[in-house]
Design a protein around this motif. Sequence first.
Motif, PDB file in Angstrom:
ATOM      1  N   LEU A  87      -0.933  -6.219   7.285  1.00  0.00           N
ATOM      2  CA  LEU A  87      -1.841  -6.657   6.229  1.00  0.00           C
ATOM      3  C   LEU A  87      -1.128  -7.550   5.235  1.00  0.00           C
ATOM      4  CD1 LEU A  87      -3.741  -3.419   5.149  1.00  0.00           C
ATOM      5  CD2 LEU A  87      -4.784  -5.530   5.912  1.00  0.00           C
ATOM      6  N   CYS A  92      -6.328  -6.950  -4.180  1.00  0.00           N
ATOM      7  CA  CYS A  92      -6.104  -5.757  -5.008  1.00  0.00           C
ATOM      8  C   CYS A  92      -6.037  -6.202  -6.464  1.00  0.00           C
ATOM      9  CB  CYS A  92      -4.806  -5.075  -4.606  1.00  0.00           C
ATOM     10  SG  CYS A  92      -4.711  -4.600  -2.873  1.00  0.00           S
ATOM     11  N   CYS A  96     -11.998  -0.201   2.921  1.00  0.00           N
ATOM     12  CA  CYS A  96     -11.604  -1.584   3.251  1.00  0.00           C
ATOM     13  C   CYS A  96     -11.006  -1.667   4.647  1.00  0.00           C
ATOM     14  CB  CYS A  96     -10.585  -2.095   2.236  1.00  0.00           C
ATOM     15  SG  CYS A  96     -11.248  -2.304   0.574  1.00  0.00           S
ATOM     16  N   PRO A 148      -9.300  -5.697   7.997  1.00  0.00           N
ATOM     17  CA  PRO A 148      -9.062  -7.001   7.366  1.00  0.00           C
ATOM     18  C   PRO A 148      -7.643  -7.504   7.630  1.00  0.00           C
ATOM     19  CG  PRO A 148      -8.747  -5.268   5.775  1.00  0.00           C
ATOM     20  CD  PRO A 148      -9.247  -4.599   7.048  1.00  0.00           C
ATOM     21  N   ILE A 176      -9.438   2.239  -0.416  1.00  0.00           N
ATOM     22  CA  ILE A 176      -8.571   1.566   0.565  1.00  0.00           C
ATOM     23  C   ILE A 176      -9.064   1.869   1.982  1.00  0.00           C
ATOM     24  CG2 ILE A 176      -6.238   1.493   1.522  1.00  0.00           C
ATOM     25  CD1 ILE A 176      -5.259   2.070  -1.420  1.00  0.00           C
ATOM     26  N   TYR A 209      -1.615  -8.909   1.120  1.00  0.00           N
ATOM     27  CA  TYR A 209      -2.305  -8.558  -0.114  1.00  0.00           C
ATOM     28  C   TYR A 209      -2.264  -9.721  -1.087  1.00  0.00           C
ATOM     29  CZ  TYR A 209      -1.498  -3.771   1.522  1.00  0.00           C
ATOM     30  OH  TYR A 209      -1.461  -2.630   2.278  1.00  0.00           O
ATOM     31  N   LEU A 242      -6.187  -8.004   1.878  1.00  0.00           N
ATOM     32  CA  LEU A 242      -6.904  -7.226   0.875  1.00  0.00           C
ATOM     33  C   LEU A 242      -6.631  -7.835  -0.490  1.00  0.00           C
ATOM     34  CD1 LEU A 242      -6.270  -3.449   1.731  1.00  0.00           C
ATOM     35  CD2 LEU A 242      -8.322  -4.790   2.138  1.00  0.00           C
TER      36      LEU A 242
END
Length: 132
Positions: A73, A45, A35, A40, A32, A75, A43
């Motif tokens: 962020l 996952c 990244c 970013p 993590i 996901y 992400l």
Amino acid sequence: AIQLLEKVGLTSTALDKYPHEFSGGECQRIAIARCLGVQPEILICDECVSALDVPIQIQILDLLCELQRESKLSYLFISHDLATVRYICNRVLVFHNGEVVETADTKLLFSAPKHPYTKRLLEATPDVTKWM
């Protein structure tokens, strides 16, 4: 590197360790951190906690939630574990044979699934709260 390690709950002593000295949870935290180094917006996952013990899974999921709040962020969370999906996701897409068969907010999908495949998936998921 130290700032990134600290951001995911590790200390600078991790810089002095060999890869085989890290636990599964620590390896996931390092992944993590790597990244996050490129700042970013999203992400991906893919089964990111599936190989971890349940208490460590919860720690990693809580870390992801914290990072999401701090860094705004998003996901794309891919998992077969519906309990994990329910814990981390705001919105769910259910795939069957490579096609999206249902999409809904997480609470709605788990409380009132519409597609027969989604219903079967949820029926096949054990209710762990019965054993607690």
